[in-house]
Design a protein around this motif. Structure first.
Motif, short mmCIF file in Angstrom:
data_model
loop_
_atom_site.label_atom_id
_atom_site.label_comp_id
_atom_site.label_asym_id
_atom_site.label_seq_id
_atom_site.Cartn_x
_atom_site.Cartn_y
_atom_site.Cartn_z
N ALA A 1 0.85 -1.19 0.00
CA ALA A 1 0.00 0.00 0.00
C ALA A 1 0.88 1.24 0.00
CB ALA A 1 -0.93 0.00 1.22
N PHE A 2 0.36 2.32 -0.56
CA PHE A 2 1.15 3.54 -0.73
C PHE A 2 0.38 4.71 -0.14
CE2 PHE A 2 1.99 0.44 -3.98
CZ PHE A 2 3.38 0.33 -3.94
N VAL B 1 5.16 7.31 2.24
CA VAL B 1 4.91 6.08 2.99
C VAL B 1 4.69 4.90 2.04
CG1 VAL B 1 3.41 4.92 4.67
CG2 VAL B 1 3.85 7.38 4.89
N ILE B 2 5.34 3.80 2.35
CA ILE B 2 5.08 2.51 1.70
C ILE B 2 4.86 1.49 2.81
CG2 ILE B 2 5.98 0.66 0.24
CD1 ILE B 2 7.75 2.75 -1.14
N THR B 3 3.78 0.73 2.71
CA THR B 3 3.48 -0.32 3.69
C THR B 3 3.43 -1.67 2.99
OG1 THR B 3 2.16 1.23 5.02
CG2 THR B 3 1.84 -1.13 5.43
N LEU B 4 4.22 -2.60 3.47
CA LEU B 4 4.19 -3.97 2.97
C LEU B 4 3.63 -4.86 4.08
CD1 LEU B 4 7.67 -4.26 1.21
CD2 LEU B 4 5.50 -3.42 0.27
N GLU B 5 2.68 -5.69 3.72
CA GLU B 5 2.12 -6.63 4.69
C GLU B 5 2.74 -8.01 4.48
OE1 GLU B 5 -2.11 -8.69 6.12
OE2 GLU B 5 -2.10 -7.29 4.42
N PHE B 6 3.32 -8.53 5.55
CA PHE B 6 3.84 -9.89 5.57
C PHE B 6 2.98 -10.73 6.50
CE2 PHE B 6 7.47 -7.26 4.31
CZ PHE B 6 7.90 -7.94 3.19
N GLU B 7 3.26 -12.00 6.55
CA GLU B 7 2.40 -12.90 7.33
C GLU B 7 2.33 -12.52 8.80
OE1 GLU B 7 1.92 -17.71 8.26
OE2 GLU B 7 3.41 -16.99 6.83
N TYR C 1 3.72 -9.54 10.28
CA TYR C 1 3.85 -8.13 10.64
C TYR C 1 3.61 -7.24 9.43
CZ TYR C 1 8.48 -9.17 8.74
OH TYR C 1 9.51 -9.61 7.94
N TYR C 2 3.35 -5.97 9.71
CA TYR C 2 3.36 -4.92 8.69
C TYR C 2 4.73 -4.26 8.72
CZ TYR C 2 -1.76 -5.15 8.48
OH TYR C 2 -3.06 -5.57 8.33
N PHE C 3 5.23 -3.92 7.55
CA PHE C 3 6.51 -3.22 7.44
C PHE C 3 6.24 -1.87 6.78
CE2 PHE C 3 10.52 -1.94 5.78
CZ PHE C 3 11.46 -2.46 6.65
N VAL C 4 6.57 -0.79 7.48
CA VAL C 4 6.25 0.56 7.01
C VAL C 4 7.54 1.36 6.84
CG1 VAL C 4 4.97 2.68 7.48
CG2 VAL C 4 4.05 0.49 8.26
N VAL D 1 3.84 -4.08 14.00
CA VAL D 1 4.34 -3.16 12.98
C VAL D 1 5.85 -2.97 13.17
CG1 VAL D 1 4.26 -0.77 12.14
CG2 VAL D 1 2.15 -1.94 12.83
N ILE D 2 6.57 -3.02 12.05
CA ILE D 2 7.96 -2.58 12.01
C ILE D 2 7.97 -1.30 11.19
CG2 ILE D 2 10.31 -3.10 11.23
CD1 ILE D 2 9.60 -6.08 11.45
N LEU D 3 8.38 -0.21 11.80
CA LEU D 3 8.43 1.09 11.15
C LEU D 3 9.88 1.52 11.01
CD1 LEU D 3 7.26 3.88 10.22
CD2 LEU D 3 7.29 4.53 12.64
N CYS D 4 10.27 1.93 9.80
CA CYS D 4 11.62 2.47 9.64
C CYS D 4 11.57 3.73 8.81
CB CYS D 4 12.54 1.45 8.98
SG CYS D 4 12.28 1.24 7.20
#
Length: 249
Positions: free
Chosen positions: A77-78, A91-97, A99-102, A139-142
């Motif tokens: 998602a963007f 912002v870019i959000t990737l969903e993995f099994e 966690y979410y990675f933002v 969530v992992i946010l970087c």
């Protein structure tokens, strides 16, 4: 997994300063960029082991984020779903099994704090976005959060007290985010590390004397923190006025 975040201050400029070599040497599983200042395809990048996700600003040569990942996400998602915030590719959000990675490039309050009011709106809306994700899975946010949270995170705290990136208002928003259920991975694992910075002014001699700020972060949902094995800053890597930061999970 090794996860890396790097504000490259213009990817095309960084390509002329050893970016490709640094990228390959670091060999991250997920490699995030901020301030790409370009659109996908405007530079030749041959990272065959990675899937690429880009979010570019509507304004040419400004802001922008990208993620290179060896592991394919379930979804991508963007933006954060609010039009006034989603025109700068932040912002870019990737969903993995699990966690979410933002990946985020937080707006700078700018000189004379001309954008501080907008920054406060952003902070509130972005925190709400993260908390909505966190309600589903960790969530992992970087990214470049454009704030030195504590005095330990900046070389000259007193003289920068009212400057963009170290105002009381920005620091309070960071505290509020952490108190909402997130952990600053580096500070949690290195609570007493002084002189650990990720950005330096480009004025002559500043980086060599390590007169810096720590404004690039990996934050994780507090319940995810036990899975973080390492948190580090690669201050020896050049190619931008920022250096890469990372975690291993």
């Amino acid at each position: 997994m090794k996860m890396i975040s790097w504000n490259v201050n213009g990817l095309r400029a960084s390509l002329k300063k050893g970016f490709i070599e640094a990228f390959k040497q670091i060999d991250a599983d997920i490699f995030c960029l901020q301030e790409t200042k370009m659109e996908q395809g405007q530079a030749e990048l041959d990272f065959t082991d990675y899937l690429e996700y880009w979010n570019s600003a509507q304004r040419k040569g400004y802001a922008g984020t990208a993620v290179f990942t060896k592991k394919e996400p379930l979804n991508a998602a963007f933006g954060i779903g609010i039009e006034r915030h989603d025109q700068e590719g932040r912002v870019i959000t990737l969903e993995f099994e699990d966690y979410y990675f933002v990946n985020v490039y937080t707006p700078n309050s700018q000189r004379e704090l001309v954008r501080l009011d907008y920054r406060m709106e952003w902070e509130n809306d972005f925190r709400s976005y993260l908390l909505a994700l966190d309600a589903n899975k960790p969530v992992i946010l970087c990214g470049d959060l454009n704030v030195a949270h504590q005095e330990i995170d900046i070389k000259n705290a007193k003289s920068n007290r009212k400057n963009a990136g170290f105002t009381d208002q920005e620091r309070e928003k960071m505290t509020l985010l952490l108190n909402s259920g997130f952990s600053d991975t580096f500070r949690t694992m290195h609570p007493d590390d002084h002189d650990a910075y990720s950005w330096w002014s480009q004025m002559p001699g500043v980086r060599e004397r390590n007169i810096g700020w720590r404004i690039d972060y990996f934050l994780v949902s507090r319940r995810f923190m036990p899975q973080v094995k390492e948190a580090f800053i690669l201050s020896e890597v050049y190619g931008s006025d920022h250096c890469p930061v990372g975690i291993i999970v």
